[in-house]
Design an enzyme around this catalytic site. Structure first.
Site, short mmCIF file in Angstrom:
data_model
loop_
_atom_site.label_atom_id
_atom_site.label_comp_id
_atom_site.label_asym_id
_atom_site.label_seq_id
_atom_site.Cartn_x
_atom_site.Cartn_y
_atom_site.Cartn_z
N ASP A 13 0.85 -1.19 0.00
CA ASP A 13 0.00 0.00 0.00
C ASP A 13 0.89 1.24 0.00
O ASP A 13 2.10 1.15 0.25
CB ASP A 13 -0.91 -0.04 1.24
CG ASP A 13 -1.95 1.06 1.21
OD1 ASP A 13 -2.39 1.44 0.11
OD2 ASP A 13 -2.33 1.53 2.30
N ASP A 15 -0.54 5.11 0.80
CA ASP A 15 -0.96 6.07 1.81
C ASP A 15 -0.83 5.45 3.20
O ASP A 15 -1.43 4.41 3.49
CB ASP A 15 -2.42 6.49 1.58
CG ASP A 15 -2.59 7.30 0.31
OD1 ASP A 15 -1.94 8.36 0.21
OD2 ASP A 15 -3.36 6.88 -0.57
N ASP A 209 -1.53 -0.58 5.94
CA ASP A 209 -1.83 0.06 7.22
C ASP A 209 -3.29 -0.08 7.61
O ASP A 209 -3.69 0.41 8.67
CB ASP A 209 -1.46 1.55 7.18
CG ASP A 209 -2.40 2.35 6.27
OD1 ASP A 209 -2.72 1.85 5.16
OD2 ASP A 209 -2.80 3.46 6.66
#
Length: 259
Positions: A13, A15, A209
């Protein structure tokens, strides 16, 4: 960690994992250097639909990180691929940023606000009440509702902000129609990511996250899973989920062997 580091490929990922807004997170340069040095296959698989792979490449380059365009796959690209496969030559009313528009154009999907086949929504700095009202009326007239991803929030330099699922909620609530979300954890996005990676799921891992997109997608796709606490999820929140990542680290800088 040894088993994790031995994987051939990584879906990562962006962001909250690689950056917050325009700020590179600690240890990211060391992590990417390790990927290249160990000749790992890797793909930045992002639910953010706003930027094209070229723009993501340029964004990282401005922060001092050089990563080729071929290493990026976005929910916008996945959304365009899905619509083109379902309805070649479709028309769509779009609320989103350039990455989403460009992906749709590239797949031959015409942008129209006159009886479109789809209403497509992604993250957008041009999110307005008038655009939402227009989308509501088009869905009520029969357009199918698509969300580029199901993220409720996203991390920025200034804190958490609403993401696609929060932005599309007024259209769903007003029309009574549920959106179909394309990005992680949708298997469509994950299967394409693995195909681009060129690695079998048993030899791959996902780094993210978010529990509700990254980690659940990894579990359901048979990947090794690593959660970093540098984004939207805290250690305390892990207990709220019925599933768990195999590994939890503060950030990606802890992945390369130290010393």
């Amino acid at each position: 960690m040894d088993n994790f580091r031995a994987k051939k490929g990584y879906l990562c990922d962006m962001d909250g994992v690689i950056y917050h807004g325009n700020r590179l997170l600690p240890g990211v340069k060391e992590f990417v250097s390790w990927l290249y040095r160990e000749e790992k296959q890797f793909l930045f698989l992002t639910n953010n639909s706003g930027k094209t792979p070229r723009e993501l490449h340029d964004k990282l380059a401005r922060m001092g990180l050089e990563v080729g365009e071929e290493h990026f796959y976005t929910s916008a690209l996945a959304t365009a691929e899905f619509i083109a496969s379902q309805h070649p030559g479709a028309t769509a009313y779009v609320i989103g940023d350039p990455g989403l528009y460009n992906a749709l154009y590239d797949k031959g999907i015409a942008i129209s606000d006159v009886d479109p086949d789809y209403v497509v929504l992604g993250e957008s700095s041009n999110y307005t009440y008038d655009a939402i009202c227009k989308a509501v009326h088009l869905v009520q007239k029969g357009a199918r509702l698509i969300g580029s991803n199901s993220d409720l929030t996203g991390p920025t330099e200034d804190g958490i902000v609403p993401a696609c699922r929060a932005l599309i909620a007024p259209i769903e609530m007003t029309t009574g129609q549920s959106a179909y979300f394309i990005g992680k954890p949708n298997p469509l996005m994950m299967r394409t990511g693995l195909r681009l990676l060129g690695v079998h799921s048993q030899e791959a891992a996902i780094i993210g996250d978010r529990m509700d997109t990254d980690i659940v997608a990894g579990i359901e796709t048979g990947l090794d899973t690593l959660l970093v606490l540098s984004g939207v999820t805290t250690q305390e929140e892990l207990a709220h989920y019925p599933y768990r990542p195999r590994l939890v680290l503060g950030g990606v800088g802890e992945i390369p062997p130290q010393g």
